[in-house]
Design a protein around this motif. Sequence first.
Motif, PDB file in Angstrom:
ATOM      1  N   ALA A  69       0.826  -1.200   0.000  1.00 29.40           N
ATOM      2  CA  ALA A  69       0.000   0.000   0.000  1.00 29.40           C
ATOM      3  C   ALA A  69       0.865   1.257   0.000  1.00 29.40           C
ATOM      4  O   ALA A  69       0.580   2.227  -0.723  1.00 29.40           O
ATOM      5  N   ALA A  70       1.932   1.269   0.807  1.00 25.56           N
ATOM      6  CA  ALA A  70       2.808   2.437   0.866  1.00 25.56           C
ATOM      7  C   ALA A  70       3.524   2.651  -0.460  1.00 25.56           C
ATOM      8  O   ALA A  70       3.643   3.788  -0.945  1.00 25.56           O
ATOM      9  N   CYS A  71       4.007   1.584  -1.066  1.00 23.78           N
ATOM     10  CA  CYS A  71       4.665   1.695  -2.370  1.00 23.78           C
ATOM     11  C   CYS A  71       3.708   2.271  -3.418  1.00 23.78           C
ATOM     12  O   CYS A  71       4.098   3.114  -4.233  1.00 23.78           O
ATOM     13  N   ALA A  72       2.471   1.825  -3.369  1.00 17.90           N
ATOM     14  CA  ALA A  72       1.479   2.282  -4.344  1.00 17.90           C
ATOM     15  C   ALA A  72       1.192   3.767  -4.219  1.00 17.90           C
ATOM     16  O   ALA A  72       0.865   4.430  -5.213  1.00 17.90           O
ATOM     17  N   ARG A  73       1.316   4.326  -3.015  1.00 18.59           N
ATOM     18  CA  ARG A  73       1.059   5.747  -2.832  1.00 18.59           C
ATOM     19  C   ARG A  73       2.300   6.596  -3.081  1.00 18.59           C
ATOM     20  O   ARG A  73       2.205   7.722  -3.570  1.00 18.59           O
ATOM     21  N   LEU A  74       3.481   6.091  -2.761  1.00 19.56           N
ATOM     22  CA  LEU A  74       4.700   6.889  -2.931  1.00 19.56           C
ATOM     23  C   LEU A  74       5.039   7.083  -4.405  1.00 19.56           C
ATOM     24  O   LEU A  74       5.418   8.176  -4.824  1.00 19.56           O
ATOM     25  N   ILE A  75       4.911   6.036  -5.211  1.00 19.99           N
ATOM     26  CA  ILE A  75       5.093   6.172  -6.661  1.00 19.99           C
ATOM     27  C   ILE A  75       3.951   5.407  -7.332  1.00 19.99           C
ATOM     28  O   ILE A  75       4.065   4.224  -7.633  1.00 19.99           O
ATOM     29  N   PRO A  76       2.832   6.079  -7.547  1.00 22.05           N
ATOM     30  CA  PRO A  76       1.669   5.399  -8.138  1.00 22.05           C
ATOM     31  C   PRO A  76       1.787   5.269  -9.650  1.00 22.05           C
ATOM     32  O   PRO A  76       2.495   6.050 -10.295  1.00 22.05           O
ATOM     33  N   ALA A  77       1.114   4.300 -10.185  1.00 20.76           N
ATOM     34  CA  ALA A  77       1.031   4.162 -11.646  1.00 20.76           C
ATOM     35  C   ALA A  77       0.166   5.292 -12.197  1.00 20.76           C
ATOM     36  O   ALA A  77      -0.780   5.735 -11.562  1.00 20.76           O
ATOM     37  N   ASP A  78       0.510   5.770 -13.377  1.00 20.60           N
ATOM     38  CA  ASP A  78      -0.310   6.785 -14.048  1.00 20.60           C
ATOM     39  C   ASP A  78      -0.104   6.674 -15.548  1.00 20.60           C
ATOM     40  O   ASP A  78       0.471   5.692 -16.034  1.00 20.60           O
ATOM     41  N   GLU A  79      -0.576   7.668 -16.284  1.00 15.90           N
ATOM     42  CA  GLU A  79      -0.479   7.604 -17.742  1.00 15.90           C
ATOM     43  C   GLU A  79       0.954   7.646 -18.249  1.00 15.90           C
ATOM     44  O   GLU A  79       1.219   7.325 -19.410  1.00 15.90           O
ATOM     45  N   HIS A  80       1.889   8.015 -17.401  1.00 17.44           N
ATOM     46  CA  HIS A  80       3.283   8.092 -17.826  1.00 17.44           C
ATOM     47  C   HIS A  80       4.021   6.749 -17.709  1.00 17.44           C
ATOM     48  O   HIS A  80       5.049   6.552 -18.352  1.00 17.44           O
ATOM     49  N   GLY A  81       3.504   5.855 -16.878  1.00 17.93           N
ATOM     50  CA  GLY A  81       4.181   4.581 -16.742  1.00 17.93           C
ATOM     51  C   GLY A  81       3.809   3.846 -15.470  1.00 17.93           C
ATOM     52  O   GLY A  81       2.926   4.284 -14.713  1.00 17.93           O
ATOM     53  N   PRO A  82       4.467   2.718 -15.192  1.00 16.79           N
ATOM     54  CA  PRO A  82       4.138   1.890 -14.028  1.00 16.79           C
ATOM     55  C   PRO A  82       4.548   2.550 -12.723  1.00 16.79           C
ATOM     56  O   PRO A  82       5.448   3.388 -12.681  1.00 16.79           O
ATOM     57  N   GLY A  83       3.864   2.152 -11.648  1.00 19.24           N
ATOM     58  CA  GLY A  83       4.205   2.619 -10.314  1.00 19.24           C
ATOM     59  C   GLY A  83       5.100   1.618  -9.606  1.00 19.24           C
ATOM     60  O   GLY A  83       5.512   0.604 -10.173  1.00 19.24           O
ATOM     61  N   ALA A  84       5.361   1.898  -8.334  1.00 20.40           N
ATOM     62  CA  ALA A  84       6.289   1.067  -7.575  1.00 20.40           C
ATOM     63  C   ALA A  84       5.810  -0.378  -7.449  1.00 20.40           C
ATOM     64  O   ALA A  84       6.613  -1.314  -7.532  1.00 20.40           O
ATOM     65  N   VAL A  85       4.512  -0.587  -7.260  1.00 21.97           N
ATOM     66  CA  VAL A  85       4.003  -1.962  -7.131  1.00 21.97           C
ATOM     67  C   VAL A  85       4.164  -2.717  -8.445  1.00 21.97           C
ATOM     68  O   VAL A  85       4.633  -3.866  -8.467  1.00 21.97           O
ATOM     69  N   GLU A  86       3.801  -2.081  -9.540  1.00 15.76           N
ATOM     70  CA  GLU A  86       3.922  -2.724 -10.857  1.00 15.76           C
ATOM     71  C   GLU A  86       5.387  -3.015 -11.201  1.00 15.76           C
ATOM     72  O   GLU A  86       5.685  -3.959 -11.938  1.00 15.76           O
ATOM     73  N   LEU A  87       6.287  -2.223 -10.667  1.00 14.80           N
ATOM     74  CA  LEU A  87       7.712  -2.421 -10.924  1.00 14.80           C
ATOM     75  C   LEU A  87       8.344  -3.458  -9.994  1.00 14.80           C
ATOM     76  O   LEU A  87       9.540  -3.746 -10.110  1.00 14.80           O
ATOM     77  N   GLY A  88       7.563  -4.016  -9.072  1.00 10.43           N
ATOM     78  CA  GLY A  88       8.086  -5.054  -8.186  1.00 10.43           C
ATOM     79  C   GLY A  88       8.849  -4.539  -6.984  1.00 10.43           C
ATOM     80  O   GLY A  88       9.595  -5.294  -6.353  1.00 10.43           O
ATOM     81  N   VAL A  89       8.654  -3.275  -6.615  1.00 10.85           N
ATOM     82  CA  VAL A  89       9.410  -2.701  -5.507  1.00 10.85           C
ATOM     83  C   VAL A  89       9.173  -3.422  -4.179  1.00 10.85           C
ATOM     84  O   VAL A  89      10.120  -3.619  -3.416  1.00 10.85           O
TER      85      VAL A  89
END
Length: 243
Positions: A69-89
């Motif tokens: 949950a924290a990773c998802a909020r610190l660097i969220p996914a958006d139209e520019h690219g993947p967020g921290a969760v999608e990147l496997g952080v």
Amino acid sequence: MSPGDSNPSRRKFLAGAIALTPIGAVAAGDARSGAPDDLRDSAPAPDHPTVSDYQPTFFTPSEWAFVNAACARLIPADEHGPGAVELGVPQYIDRQMGTPWADGAIWYMQGPFFDAAPEFGYQSPLTPKQQYRLGIKAIDGLCQERLKKPFSELSASEQDEVLRQIEKGSLTSPDVHLRTFFSSFLLKNVIEGCFGDPMYGGNKDMGAWKMIAYPGVRADYLEWVGQAKPYPYGPVSIYGKRG
């Protein structure tokens, strides 16, 4: 970086954060610690890329929910690219808990400890493992007390506000210095996991490097330095994988 920033601010942060992240060696810990001394500076760390069925080895289920949950909020996914969760952080952070760094083995960890300016170094008897365990417990406890839910079950706006208060130092705990946990561990590790080489468990498929047009470990782009146009080729990882 504050969670919930606008897209332009986030893009500026993402483009600048790569300069803070070691690509050849992860700042949090050296995964090659088991190699002979004469090989550690030449042999790359084992390749442990993000996997779809990863199961944490350090974090409990409730802690794992917080980290995601924290990773998802610190660097969220958006139209520019993947967020921290999608990147496997989250996987990257859990893997770091198995390194000597997580036990404080690569730091001087003897007292005395003082409240001091950051340039005097880390001032706490807590290891990174303990910071995560106590920090997550304290934050979830405060959320339960004030909002009747653990952090992972709060709305995105509520999670952002909790993180903002921790970052500013207005949300505190007697058990752990939450601002230190946030800035020196959680946020730092999220940045590392996003922009480090994918062999450490984050930056899945070099998604963060693609997003900011970073070439990775390519050694053939000297002719593009100083040119006012984007580098046209995808990134390359330490293990020679191409993005």
